[in-house]
Design a protein around this motif. Structure first.
Motif, PDB file in Angstrom:
ATOM      1  N   ARG A 357      -6.799  33.032  -1.936  1.00 31.19           N
ATOM      2  CA  ARG A 357      -7.590  32.342  -2.949  1.00 31.19           C
ATOM      3  C   ARG A 357      -9.097  32.464  -2.684  1.00 31.19           C
ATOM      4  NH1 ARG A 357      -5.514  27.709  -2.151  1.00 31.19           N
ATOM      5  NH2 ARG A 357      -7.203  26.713  -0.984  1.00 31.19           N
ATOM      6  N   GLU A 358      -9.493  32.510  -1.426  1.00 33.44           N
ATOM      7  CA  GLU A 358     -10.907  32.409  -1.062  1.00 33.44           C
ATOM      8  C   GLU A 358     -11.544  33.703  -0.552  1.00 33.44           C
ATOM      9  OE1 GLU A 358     -12.807  29.765  -1.457  1.00 33.44           O
ATOM     10  OE2 GLU A 358     -11.180  28.519  -2.261  1.00 33.44           O
ATOM     11  N   LYS A 359     -10.767  34.750  -0.262  1.00 30.28           N
ATOM     12  CA  LYS A 359     -11.326  35.886   0.471  1.00 30.28           C
ATOM     13  C   LYS A 359     -12.467  36.592  -0.260  1.00 30.28           C
ATOM     14  CE  LYS A 359      -7.786  39.235  -1.008  1.00 30.28           C
ATOM     15  NZ  LYS A 359      -6.747  40.186  -0.538  1.00 30.28           N
ATOM     16  N   ASN A 360     -12.354  36.766  -1.577  1.00 31.22           N
ATOM     17  CA  ASN A 360     -13.433  37.450  -2.311  1.00 31.22           C
ATOM     18  C   ASN A 360     -14.703  36.616  -2.347  1.00 31.22           C
ATOM     19  OD1 ASN A 360     -11.796  39.675  -2.848  1.00 31.22           O
ATOM     20  ND2 ASN A 360     -11.062  38.822  -4.779  1.00 31.22           N
ATOM     21  N   LYS A 361     -14.565  35.326  -2.649  1.00 32.16           N
ATOM     22  CA  LYS A 361     -15.737  34.446  -2.680  1.00 32.16           C
ATOM     23  C   LYS A 361     -16.346  34.302  -1.286  1.00 32.16           C
ATOM     24  CE  LYS A 361     -13.366  31.152  -4.643  1.00 32.16           C
ATOM     25  NZ  LYS A 361     -12.978  29.841  -5.209  1.00 32.16           N
ATOM     26  N   TYR A 362     -15.498  34.286  -0.267  1.00 33.43           N
ATOM     27  CA  TYR A 362     -15.968  34.149   1.116  1.00 33.43           C
ATOM     28  C   TYR A 362     -16.832  35.339   1.521  1.00 33.43           C
ATOM     29  CZ  TYR A 362     -15.725  33.204   6.163  1.00 33.43           C
ATOM     30  OH  TYR A 362     -16.032  32.947   7.482  1.00 33.43           O
ATOM     31  N   GLN A 364     -18.434  37.437  -0.509  1.00 39.41           N
ATOM     32  CA  GLN A 364     -19.678  37.427  -1.290  1.00 39.41           C
ATOM     33  C   GLN A 364     -20.658  36.393  -0.756  1.00 39.41           C
ATOM     34  OE1 GLN A 364     -18.463  36.740  -5.328  1.00 39.41           O
ATOM     35  NE2 GLN A 364     -17.450  38.723  -5.549  1.00 39.41           N
ATOM     36  N   ARG A 365     -20.132  35.271  -0.316  1.00 44.23           N
ATOM     37  CA  ARG A 365     -20.973  34.172   0.141  1.00 44.23           C
ATOM     38  C   ARG A 365     -21.530  34.408   1.542  1.00 44.23           C
ATOM     39  NH1 ARG A 365     -17.448  30.583  -0.948  1.00 44.23           N
ATOM     40  NH2 ARG A 365     -16.562  30.272   1.123  1.00 44.23           N
ATOM     41  N   ASN A 366     -20.729  35.023   2.415  1.00 40.72           N
ATOM     42  CA  ASN A 366     -21.109  35.124   3.828  1.00 40.72           C
ATOM     43  C   ASN A 366     -21.320  36.542   4.327  1.00 40.72           C
ATOM     44  OD1 ASN A 366     -20.820  32.232   4.312  1.00 40.72           O
ATOM     45  ND2 ASN A 366     -18.610  32.569   4.109  1.00 40.72           N
ATOM     46  N   GLY A 367     -20.978  37.540   3.496  1.00 40.56           N
ATOM     47  CA  GLY A 367     -21.145  38.921   3.946  1.00 40.56           C
ATOM     48  C   GLY A 367     -20.177  39.316   5.041  1.00 40.56           C
ATOM     49  N   ALA A 368     -19.040  38.629   5.143  1.00 40.42           N
ATOM     50  CA  ALA A 368     -18.043  38.924   6.171  1.00 40.42           C
ATOM     51  C   ALA A 368     -16.652  38.822   5.566  1.00 40.42           C
ATOM     52  CB  ALA A 368     -18.172  37.941   7.337  1.00 40.42           C
ATOM     53  N   LYS A 369     -15.769  39.745   5.969  1.00 36.51           N
ATOM     54  CA  LYS A 369     -14.405  39.712   5.453  1.00 36.51           C
ATOM     55  C   LYS A 369     -13.634  38.558   6.086  1.00 36.51           C
ATOM     56  CE  LYS A 369     -13.819  44.534   4.124  1.00 36.51           C
ATOM     57  NZ  LYS A 369     -13.000  45.762   4.244  1.00 36.51           N
ATOM     58  N   LEU A 370     -12.775  37.955   5.294  1.00 35.94           N
ATOM     59  CA  LEU A 370     -11.962  36.834   5.757  1.00 35.94           C
ATOM     60  C   LEU A 370     -10.618  37.374   6.238  1.00 35.94           C
ATOM     61  CD1 LEU A 370     -11.662  33.779   6.081  1.00 35.94           C
ATOM     62  CD2 LEU A 370     -10.830  33.687   3.720  1.00 35.94           C
ATOM     63  N   THR A 371     -10.427  37.377   7.540  1.00 35.58           N
ATOM     64  CA  THR A 371      -9.170  37.831   8.133  1.00 35.58           C
ATOM     65  C   THR A 371      -8.430  36.629   8.733  1.00 35.58           C
ATOM     66  OG1 THR A 371     -10.113  38.236  10.336  1.00 35.58           O
ATOM     67  CG2 THR A 371     -10.302  40.017   8.704  1.00 35.58           C
ATOM     68  N   TYR A 372      -7.259  36.895   9.303  1.00 32.80           N
ATOM     69  CA  TYR A 372      -6.489  35.809   9.900  1.00 32.80           C
ATOM     70  C   TYR A 372      -6.972  35.444  11.306  1.00 32.80           C
ATOM     71  CZ  TYR A 372      -3.212  36.434   6.060  1.00 32.80           C
ATOM     72  OH  TYR A 372      -2.652  36.503   4.811  1.00 32.80           O
ATOM     73  N   MET A 373      -7.666  36.369  11.991  1.00 35.64           N
ATOM     74  CA  MET A 373      -8.031  36.119  13.382  1.00 35.64           C
ATOM     75  C   MET A 373      -8.927  34.893  13.577  1.00 35.64           C
ATOM     76  SD  MET A 373      -7.455  36.907  16.443  1.00 35.64           S
ATOM     77  CE  MET A 373      -6.610  38.483  16.316  1.00 35.64           C
ATOM     78  N   PRO A 374      -9.909  34.609  12.697  1.00 37.31           N
ATOM     79  CA  PRO A 374     -10.690  33.382  12.896  1.00 37.31           C
ATOM     80  C   PRO A 374      -9.838  32.111  12.805  1.00 37.31           C
ATOM     81  CG  PRO A 374     -11.839  34.870  11.403  1.00 37.31           C
ATOM     82  CD  PRO A 374     -10.474  35.437  11.596  1.00 37.31           C
ATOM     83  N   PHE A 375      -8.828  32.096  11.926  1.00 39.38           N
ATOM     84  CA  PHE A 375      -7.937  30.942  11.841  1.00 39.38           C
ATOM     85  C   PHE A 375      -7.206  30.743  13.171  1.00 39.38           C
ATOM     86  CE2 PHE A 375      -8.330  32.284   7.384  1.00 39.38           C
ATOM     87  CZ  PHE A 375      -8.518  31.079   6.729  1.00 39.38           C
ATOM     88  N   ILE A 376      -6.685  31.859  13.700  1.00 36.97           N
ATOM     89  CA  ILE A 376      -5.929  31.803  14.950  1.00 36.97           C
ATOM     90  C   ILE A 376      -6.835  31.376  16.102  1.00 36.97           C
ATOM     91  CG2 ILE A 376      -4.661  33.227  16.614  1.00 36.97           C
ATOM     92  CD1 ILE A 376      -3.795  34.956  14.135  1.00 36.97           C
ATOM     93  N   THR A 377      -8.039  31.924  16.133  1.00 41.40           N
ATOM     94  CA  THR A 377      -8.972  31.597  17.214  1.00 41.40           C
ATOM     95  C   THR A 377      -9.376  30.130  17.179  1.00 41.40           C
ATOM     96  OG1 THR A 377      -9.816  33.874  17.141  1.00 41.40           O
ATOM     97  CG2 THR A 377     -11.160  32.240  18.295  1.00 41.40           C
ATOM     98  N   ARG A 378      -9.688  29.617  15.969  1.00 39.32           N
ATOM     99  CA  ARG A 378     -10.070  28.216  15.841  1.00 39.32           C
ATOM    100  C   ARG A 378      -8.927  27.286  16.268  1.00 39.32           C
ATOM    101  NH1 ARG A 378     -14.280  25.398  16.013  1.00 39.32           N
ATOM    102  NH2 ARG A 378     -13.587  23.911  14.440  1.00 39.32           N
TER     103      ARG A 378
END
Length: 546
Positions: A357-362, A364-378
């Motif tokens: 739902r959020e990857k395209n807006k994310y 565009q907003r942050n200049g970084a691709k939304l992957t699963y690794m940040p979720f896992i790391t957090r």
């Protein structure tokens, strides 16, 4: 009377700093509080102002050198004495260690063979050559292996242009030239391991001497031209690309001068040459684009169709330096830690839907691709906060409970494996971790990591699930207490129980995670509690992703 300028202490816990850039040259006038040089520490990057007005008389520490606090790095003649030597074309490019000696960090050892025609002294107008040393790529590093010369004797080099590649216990890296000039001598052949501060080459200082061993050109030779035709050829005549790209080009007879790079400073990336081999690349434009400060293109996972030929059955292939180090470290870890593994199945459906739902807006907003690794790391960081023993390490007969949570993220390279470390994860939000993961992975693939970026980890995450495996049993990265293995993300049928106790079967996105832990320090109950909290954080995700 000259004023000594020292390496400042930039914080209570800071004991050293690295001079990253001199903003003034020997002989130049400086004003009080005018920025004199730039430093980098493990906390900050900063410009250091001059403590006095005068003339920069002497630079004692070269760029890239790390020294302890209160070390004298230069001196300023407050009287503005004319005794300071004028800056020549060479010293304008890099500060000299001393006005009366060659510009090198260390002089050759006493048992080093004298150069040819040593009885002939250079004339007063002939500048001595600049010795290029094997650098120390980390506090515990004592040696390095020269894996490839990117220049050959007689070639011109620009200051900060990569001239050779090295491999150490910590990193593989391209080493830049300390000065601009001509490579007049190569003293150490490819494949040779030498101690730090060994002189490996000489730039300038007279007629070129033959190399120790025939040095291969870094890239296939291109036909001579009146002017460079693309951004790559414009940087000191060198095509900017990684060793992997050059190998692919060599194996497929591709002239890199005909490609237009999309990476930083016109660097030809793996994606560029793969696209060329697949017929999708456009020829390089004739006009030379300006070099802009853009970020490297994200690494591609597209397979290289025309890779190097696989070893033939019965062929004996020597290990690379990196592979031999990995082998040694893996054996040491298994001999050191009694490994135990526990595997948890996690319902990732909530995060999968959020990401879709959020990857395209994310991006565009942050200049970084939304992957699963940040979720896992957090999720790992939050669990480590609650269970610090999993973030600890054994030191002798004691347990060190680490103050910070420094997460190592394993990055698979075409020539091996490296684990860059995100420091201070407990202080980073979701977006900060996302950007750190992307930055470190990109620089790991382009051999741009600093030594301290692959050390100091307290917990490691390795994602082999991208290759399709359900789960693995990874080996602990010493001296850490645990490692988290990430399995593949797949849709499965799960039995769900609602609040009324009714069971239903539903298709869910499921991922398996393995915690490998050192049973000397982490008990099974500790591991189970850690993984339960890790699982709950992911399955009930409520954090703002930024």
């Amino acid at each position: 009377m000259p004023t000594d300028v020292v390496m400042p202490q930039m914080g209570e816990s800071i004991t050293e700093g690295t001079i990253t850039k001199w903003l003034k040259k020997v002989g130049e006038a400086v004003q009080r509080d005018e920025p004199l040089f730039e430093i980098s520490t493990d906390k900050v990057d900063a410009e250091i102002p001059s403590p006095a007005a005068g003339v920069l008389k002497e630079i004692k520490i070269t760029e890239g050198t790390t020294v302890t606090i209160n070390t004298v790095v230069c001196s300023i003649d407050e009287a503005g004495s004319a005794s300071a030597p004028p800056a020549s074309a060479e010293t304008a490019a890099t500060p000299a260690i001393d006005s009366s000696t060659p510009a090198a960090v260390d002089l050759p050892s006493a048992n080093e063979n004298p150069p040819e025609n040593s009885a002939v002294q250079p004339s007063a107008t002939e500048a001595p050559g600049t010795e290029v040393l094997m650098p120390q790529m980390g506090e515990s590093i004592t040696e390095g292996t020269i894996t490839k010369w990117l220049k050959k004797v007689g070639d011109s080099v620009q200051r900060d242009e990569p001239i050779f590649e090295i491999s150490t216990d910590k990193v593989d890296a391209e080493i830049p030239s300390p000065v601009a000039g001509k490579l007049t001598e190569i003293k150490v052949a490819e494949g040779t391991t030498v101690q730090i501060n060994t002189v490996v080459a000489v730039i300038g200082g007279g007629a070129a001497k033959p190399a120790v061993a025939p040095a291969k050109p870094a890239t296939p030779a291109a036909a001579p031209a009146a002017a460079p035709t693309n951004a790559q050829a414009s940087e000191g005549g060198r095509i900017v690309s990684s060793p992997l790209v050059r190998k692919i080009a060599s194996d497929n007879n591709v002239n890199l001068a005909q490609l237009s790079g999309t990476g930083a400073s016109g660097r030809i990336t793996k994606a560029d040459i793969v696209g060329h081999l697949e017929g999708g690349a456009k020829p390089a434009p004739n006009a030379q684009p300006s070099v802009s400060a853009v970020q490297s293109a994200p690494a591609t996972t597209a397979p290289v169709k025309a890779a190097a030929p696989a070893p033939q059955p019965g062929e004996l292939v020597p290990m690379t330096k990196m592979r031999s180090i990995i082998a040694k470290r893996m054996v040491e870890s298994k001999q050191t830690s009694p490994h135990v593994h526990t595997i948890f199945k996690v319902d990732m459906t909530r995060i999968v839907k959020l990401r879709e739902r959020e990857k395209n807006k994310y991006e565009q907003r942050n200049g970084a691709k939304l992957t699963y690794m940040p979720f896992i790391t957090r999720a790992a960081v939050q669990a480590l906060r609650k269970h610090p023993v999993v973030n600890a390490a054994i030191q002798g007969d004691a347990i060190l409970y680490n103050r910070n949570i420094n997460i190592g993220i394993a990055v698979a390279l075409d020539w091996g494996l490296i684990v860059p470390v995100i420091k201070g994860c407990e202080e980073k939000n979701f977006l900060g971790i996302t950007r750190s993961i992307i930055d470190l992975a990109d620089r790991a693939r382009s051999k741009k990591l600093a030594p301290d970026e692959v050390s100091g980890g307290t917990f490691t995450i390795t994602n082999a699930g991208i290759f399709g495996e359900q789960f693995g049993t990874p080996i602990i990265n010493q001296p850490q207490a645990a490692i988290l293995g990430v399995g593949g993300l797949n849709k499965e049928a799960l039995v769900l129980t609602d609040k009324d106790g009714q069971d239903t079967i539903a298709i869910r996105s499921v991922q398996r995670f393995t915690l490998g832990f050192d049973h000397r320090i982490v008990d099974g109950a500790d591991a189970g509690k850690f993984m339960s909290d890790f699982k709950a954080y992911l399955e009930n995700w409520s954090e703002d992703i930024g």
